[in-house]
Design a protein around this motif. Sequence first.
Motif, PDB file in Angstrom:
ATOM      1  N   MET A   7     -43.493  79.642 -49.489  1.00  0.00           N
ATOM      2  CA  MET A   7     -42.929  80.996 -49.484  1.00  0.00           C
ATOM      3  C   MET A   7     -43.914  81.943 -50.162  1.00  0.00           C
ATOM      4  SD  MET A   7     -38.866  80.443 -50.307  1.00  0.00           S
ATOM      5  CE  MET A   7     -38.974  80.451 -52.071  1.00  0.00           C
ATOM      6  N   LEU A   8     -44.182  83.055 -49.507  1.00  0.00           N
ATOM      7  CA  LEU A   8     -45.063  84.075 -50.084  1.00  0.00           C
ATOM      8  C   LEU A   8     -44.218  85.293 -50.443  1.00  0.00           C
ATOM      9  CD1 LEU A   8     -48.319  84.399 -47.969  1.00  0.00           C
ATOM     10  CD2 LEU A   8     -48.047  83.571 -50.299  1.00  0.00           C
ATOM     11  N   PHE A   9     -44.245  85.649 -51.712  1.00  0.00           N
ATOM     12  CA  PHE A   9     -43.556  86.868 -52.144  1.00  0.00           C
ATOM     13  C   PHE A   9     -44.574  87.997 -52.213  1.00  0.00           C
ATOM     14  CE2 PHE A   9     -40.578  83.671 -53.487  1.00  0.00           C
ATOM     15  CZ  PHE A   9     -39.345  84.280 -53.302  1.00  0.00           C
ATOM     16  N   SER A  10     -44.297  89.067 -51.464  1.00  0.00           N
ATOM     17  CA  SER A  10     -45.197  90.213 -51.469  1.00  0.00           C
ATOM     18  C   SER A  10     -44.376  91.439 -51.829  1.00  0.00           C
ATOM     19  CB  SER A  10     -45.799  90.407 -50.081  1.00  0.00           C
ATOM     20  OG  SER A  10     -44.759  90.696 -49.164  1.00  0.00           O
ATOM     21  N   GLN A  11     -45.047  92.410 -52.442  1.00  0.00           N
ATOM     22  CA  GLN A  11     -44.313  93.605 -52.850  1.00  0.00           C
ATOM     23  C   GLN A  11     -43.708  94.322 -51.646  1.00  0.00           C
ATOM     24  OE1 GLN A  11     -46.508  96.821 -54.747  1.00  0.00           O
ATOM     25  NE2 GLN A  11     -45.065  96.710 -56.418  1.00  0.00           N
ATOM     26  N   ARG A  12     -44.429  94.312 -50.518  1.00  0.00           N
ATOM     27  CA  ARG A  12     -43.938  95.087 -49.373  1.00  0.00           C
ATOM     28  C   ARG A  12     -42.649  94.516 -48.798  1.00  0.00           C
ATOM     29  NH1 ARG A  12     -48.954  94.639 -45.632  1.00  0.00           N
ATOM     30  NH2 ARG A  12     -49.826  94.533 -47.716  1.00  0.00           N
ATOM     31  N   LEU A  13     -42.415  93.218 -48.989  1.00  0.00           N
ATOM     32  CA  LEU A  13     -41.183  92.624 -48.466  1.00  0.00           C
ATOM     33  C   LEU A  13     -40.103  92.511 -49.531  1.00  0.00           C
ATOM     34  CD1 LEU A  13     -42.589  89.820 -46.111  1.00  0.00           C
ATOM     35  CD2 LEU A  13     -41.892  92.142 -45.520  1.00  0.00           C
ATOM     36  N   GLY A  14     -40.390  93.010 -50.729  1.00  0.00           N
ATOM     37  CA  GLY A  14     -39.394  92.954 -51.792  1.00  0.00           C
ATOM     38  C   GLY A  14     -39.135  91.506 -52.197  1.00  0.00           C
ATOM     39  N   TYR A  15     -37.871  91.159 -52.389  1.00  0.00           N
ATOM     40  CA  TYR A  15     -37.559  89.796 -52.821  1.00  0.00           C
ATOM     41  C   TYR A  15     -37.246  88.883 -51.645  1.00  0.00           C
ATOM     42  CZ  TYR A  15     -38.029  91.228 -57.570  1.00  0.00           C
ATOM     43  OH  TYR A  15     -38.560  91.674 -58.747  1.00  0.00           O
ATOM     44  N   ARG A  16     -37.569  89.336 -50.433  1.00  0.00           N
ATOM     45  CA  ARG A  16     -37.375  88.473 -49.275  1.00  0.00           C
ATOM     46  C   ARG A  16     -38.719  87.798 -48.967  1.00  0.00           C
ATOM     47  NH1 ARG A  16     -34.797  90.212 -43.550  1.00  0.00           N
ATOM     48  NH2 ARG A  16     -33.737  91.672 -44.881  1.00  0.00           N
ATOM     49  N   PRO A  17     -38.844  86.496 -49.191  1.00  0.00           N
ATOM     50  CA  PRO A  17     -40.152  85.865 -48.974  1.00  0.00           C
ATOM     51  C   PRO A  17     -40.478  85.706 -47.495  1.00  0.00           C
ATOM     52  CG  PRO A  17     -38.519  84.200 -49.536  1.00  0.00           C
ATOM     53  CD  PRO A  17     -37.823  85.536 -49.642  1.00  0.00           C
ATOM     54  N   ALA A  18     -41.780  85.665 -47.185  1.00  0.00           N
ATOM     55  CA  ALA A  18     -42.233  85.236 -45.860  1.00  0.00           C
ATOM     56  C   ALA A  18     -42.478  83.736 -45.985  1.00  0.00           C
ATOM     57  CB  ALA A  18     -43.505  85.971 -45.479  1.00  0.00           C
ATOM     58  N   THR A  19     -42.025  82.942 -45.025  1.00  0.00           N
ATOM     59  CA  THR A  19     -42.117  81.492 -45.200  1.00  0.00           C
ATOM     60  C   THR A  19     -42.750  80.792 -44.002  1.00  0.00           C
ATOM     61  OG1 THR A  19     -39.960  81.055 -44.238  1.00  0.00           O
ATOM     62  CG2 THR A  19     -39.996  81.446 -46.576  1.00  0.00           C
ATOM     63  N   GLN A  20     -43.350  79.648 -44.290  1.00  0.00           N
ATOM     64  CA  GLN A  20     -43.809  78.727 -43.249  1.00  0.00           C
ATOM     65  C   GLN A  20     -43.442  77.328 -43.717  1.00  0.00           C
ATOM     66  OE1 GLN A  20     -46.505  79.262 -40.497  1.00  0.00           O
ATOM     67  NE2 GLN A  20     -47.812  80.748 -41.531  1.00  0.00           N
ATOM     68  N   ASN A  21     -43.184  76.461 -42.767  1.00  0.00           N
ATOM     69  CA  ASN A  21     -42.826  75.087 -43.117  1.00  0.00           C
ATOM     70  C   ASN A  21     -44.044  74.174 -43.096  1.00  0.00           C
ATOM     71  OD1 ASN A  21     -40.169  75.839 -43.275  1.00  0.00           O
ATOM     72  ND2 ASN A  21     -39.682  75.193 -41.190  1.00  0.00           N
ATOM     73  N   PHE A  22     -43.994  73.133 -43.919  1.00  0.00           N
ATOM     74  CA  PHE A  22     -44.978  72.056 -43.793  1.00  0.00           C
ATOM     75  C   PHE A  22     -44.271  70.745 -44.103  1.00  0.00           C
ATOM     76  CE2 PHE A  22     -45.159  73.225 -48.253  1.00  0.00           C
ATOM     77  CZ  PHE A  22     -45.341  72.025 -48.933  1.00  0.00           C
ATOM     78  N   VAL A  23     -44.765  69.661 -43.516  1.00  0.00           N
ATOM     79  CA  VAL A  23     -44.165  68.348 -43.737  1.00  0.00           C
ATOM     80  C   VAL A  23     -45.080  67.566 -44.674  1.00  0.00           C
ATOM     81  CG1 VAL A  23     -43.436  66.180 -42.661  1.00  0.00           C
ATOM     82  CG2 VAL A  23     -43.023  68.361 -41.495  1.00  0.00           C
ATOM     83  N   ALA A  24     -44.509  67.112 -45.800  1.00  0.00           N
ATOM     84  CA  ALA A  24     -45.292  66.312 -46.751  1.00  0.00           C
ATOM     85  C   ALA A  24     -45.058  64.837 -46.424  1.00  0.00           C
ATOM     86  CB  ALA A  24     -44.857  66.637 -48.176  1.00  0.00           C
ATOM     87  N   GLY A  25     -46.015  64.228 -45.718  1.00  0.00           N
ATOM     88  CA  GLY A  25     -45.886  62.831 -45.288  1.00  0.00           C
ATOM     89  C   GLY A  25     -46.465  61.853 -46.302  1.00  0.00           C
ATOM     90  N   ALA A  26     -46.491  60.584 -45.926  1.00  0.00           N
ATOM     91  CA  ALA A  26     -46.919  59.528 -46.851  1.00  0.00           C
ATOM     92  C   ALA A  26     -48.409  59.636 -47.223  1.00  0.00           C
ATOM     93  CB  ALA A  26     -46.626  58.163 -46.245  1.00  0.00           C
ATOM     94  N   GLU A  27     -49.234  60.146 -46.314  1.00  0.00           N
ATOM     95  CA  GLU A  27     -50.681  60.279 -46.571  1.00  0.00           C
ATOM     96  C   GLU A  27     -51.011  61.713 -46.982  1.00  0.00           C
ATOM     97  OE1 GLU A  27     -52.651  57.666 -46.454  1.00  0.00           O
ATOM     98  OE2 GLU A  27     -50.951  56.422 -45.789  1.00  0.00           O
ATOM     99  N   TRP A  28     -52.044  61.866 -47.823  1.00  0.00           N
ATOM    100  CA  TRP A  28     -52.512  63.212 -48.177  1.00  0.00           C
ATOM    101  C   TRP A  28     -52.972  63.940 -46.923  1.00  0.00           C
ATOM    102  CZ3 TRP A  28     -51.694  65.704 -52.498  1.00  0.00           C
ATOM    103  CH2 TRP A  28     -51.518  64.996 -53.692  1.00  0.00           C
ATOM    104  N   LYS A  29     -52.596  65.194 -46.815  1.00  0.00           N
ATOM    105  CA  LYS A  29     -53.016  66.007 -45.674  1.00  0.00           C
ATOM    106  C   LYS A  29     -53.345  67.412 -46.159  1.00  0.00           C
ATOM    107  CE  LYS A  29     -51.467  67.745 -41.217  1.00  0.00           C
ATOM    108  NZ  LYS A  29     -50.330  68.077 -40.377  1.00  0.00           N
ATOM    109  N   GLN A  30     -54.405  68.000 -45.578  1.00  0.00           N
ATOM    110  CA  GLN A  30     -54.780  69.358 -45.982  1.00  0.00           C
ATOM    111  C   GLN A  30     -54.135  70.396 -45.051  1.00  0.00           C
ATOM    112  OE1 GLN A  30     -58.927  70.619 -45.671  1.00  0.00           O
ATOM    113  NE2 GLN A  30     -58.791  71.432 -47.751  1.00  0.00           N
ATOM    114  N   PHE A  31     -53.596  71.447 -45.657  1.00  0.00           N
ATOM    115  CA  PHE A  31     -52.964  72.537 -44.899  1.00  0.00           C
ATOM    116  C   PHE A  31     -53.717  73.835 -45.186  1.00  0.00           C
ATOM    117  CE2 PHE A  31     -49.737  69.384 -45.708  1.00  0.00           C
ATOM    118  CZ  PHE A  31     -49.033  69.294 -44.507  1.00  0.00           C
ATOM    119  N   THR A  32     -53.938  74.636 -44.149  1.00  0.00           N
ATOM    120  CA  THR A  32     -54.523  75.973 -44.320  1.00  0.00           C
ATOM    121  C   THR A  32     -53.612  76.964 -43.605  1.00  0.00           C
ATOM    122  OG1 THR A  32     -56.722  74.983 -44.285  1.00  0.00           O
ATOM    123  CG2 THR A  32     -56.603  77.373 -43.995  1.00  0.00           C
ATOM    124  N   LEU A  33     -52.995  77.857 -44.378  1.00  0.00           N
ATOM    125  CA  LEU A  33     -52.071  78.833 -43.783  1.00  0.00           C
ATOM    126  C   LEU A  33     -52.598  80.241 -44.068  1.00  0.00           C
ATOM    127  CD1 LEU A  33     -48.719  77.162 -44.940  1.00  0.00           C
ATOM    128  CD2 LEU A  33     -49.767  77.030 -42.689  1.00  0.00           C
TER     129      LEU A  33
END
Length: 608
Positions: A545-571
């Motif tokens: 969740m990213l909280f930005s001043q322009r959106l007030g207290y409503r976060p912008a969100t993206q999902n990610f799945v944390a699996g058994a192996e380490w994985k790199q995410f770039t959003l």
Amino acid sequence: MHRTLIVIFSTVCTTLATAQSPSKPTLIEHVRVFDGTRVLENSSVLIDGGIIRSVGAAIPRPAGATVIDGTGKTLLPGLIDAHTHTIEENLLQQAPVFGVTTDLDMFTDPATAARIEKDQRAGKLLDYADLRSAGYLATSPGGHGTEYGLPVPTLTRPEEAQAWVDARIAEGSDYIKVVYDDSVEYGVKEPKPTLSKEVLKALADAAHKRGKLVVMHIGSLQQALDAIDAGADGLAHLFVGATSTPDFGKMAAAHRIFVIPTLTVLNTICATDFDSALADDSRLKPYLLPSATAAMKATFGLPGKIGCEGAKEAIRQLKAAHVPILAGTDAGNPGTTQGASIHGELELLVRAGLTPVEALHAATAAAAAAFHLDDRGQIAAGKRADLVLVNGDPTGDIRLTRDIVAVWKAGHPIDREAWKATVAKQVEDQTKAKTAAPPAGSESGLIADFEQDGAPQSKFGAGWMVSTDQMAGGKSVGKLEVVPGGPEGSKNALRVTGEVTQGFAYPWSGAMFSPGPTPMAPVNLSARKAIQFWAKGDGQTYQLMLFSQRLGYRPATQNFVAGAEWKQFTLTFASFGDLDGSDIMAIVWCAGPKTGTFAFELDNVRLQ
Ligand SMILES: [Zn+2]
């Protein structure tokens, strides 16, 4: 003891004094009055004690009255938005700034609505639009309305209808909202489950047995016809689609229903740019919070092009058949905001074939009559002093409803100038943020590698803390600890564990990083384009969740799945919607709104 009692007593007195609004009378003279149905030229209106005392050609000036010259102006009843959602409470304060003095909410957290309505009855919250709410909506398991994270109680069988309705009434619902929509009209691949027509009928019967109105949300023409047949008192939307059936209006009239077309939200579904233009109107813009402007420019991101011409045709039929049409925006959805959007809805109703007077009737007397709000919606002696004074004549040019001079709610003057100053300050802060230097220590881009044992450290900002819904009255718990082992030979990682439990409408728990000098202070990270991190965990889906001043207290969100192996995410910031990274207040990795225990690890968190 005695002293405490005095303090409590004087607080109560103060509350009552504010509740009764200024006892000083206000007289508006030489004004054109739209009384909810008709236009009265060159009239006077006297308000006192929160009530309209008299309306007439010439009213003697009472001693000590505030006199307002209404020459060239029009006085309207306070506007009623017959379809809103109370998602952000502060937007109930935005609504009356734009002349909307009553909000008819069609689905929100019932506890929030009940608290607000209780305060209203006690004479508080004078700066809020007066709220009525459906609370939870009726839908089937996994159906429309369940996707927002509220723990909506669902039903599947007609026998469950009475208990479901009674539970809503016990929670404080003012009327019953029912969803009958499989989302097929919006081009989704998999139809969503929806209630059967038998359940619709049982819900309508159950509500009527308790003297409550039933308002039904539909998506298609066929669903609209089914809902009317099942006993709906009103439709919460018109249908999407290219055509109507020739006898839709006649059928609506025969069943004595009302219709809230919500052309504003249909317009967003149909991906026209109408509301973006509304947000740029110079009469509205100075009063729009940056978060409200962003909401008005947002879209649903639906696949393909969807036609909405059927709704226009339906409005022509409804008008011909004298079916009550109510102005409602569906504020809370993309392309809308509280208050300002009603002015767009009025224009869209006129474009669809209503006269300006008919459109104003839809936002005042028609809405009050349909929802049995007998104390408002009209300018007449004895009614609530919910009033909007505008420049010019909106009964000729509907866009003039935007040129607001003054608003009163139950006689209480709304401080539009104070709101405008708040907006100006936020806009200025954001402009400054865009050119601000990035936070010291962020040069390398690294936020945290957790290589030091002990409490989690960060290279800049106020650092890491647990973030849960406890700050909003929830009960979820969480824990952060630096543990051995990370990806690519890293020595340590951050372990985030906890339990998300029911207690707040949108429960969450996780780890929050604040990049500013204090938690939630906005900083400019726009020199970077993305957030990068490694994660692993129990296989559950988590949110960034990213909280930005322009959106007030409503976060912008993206999902990610944390699996058994380490994985790199770039959003990327851009992938979160309308964000450029210049006003980031916090970055949160969390579980929720799904309840249950969770465990995941993070490492090598950086800006790219
Ligand atoms: Zn809605």
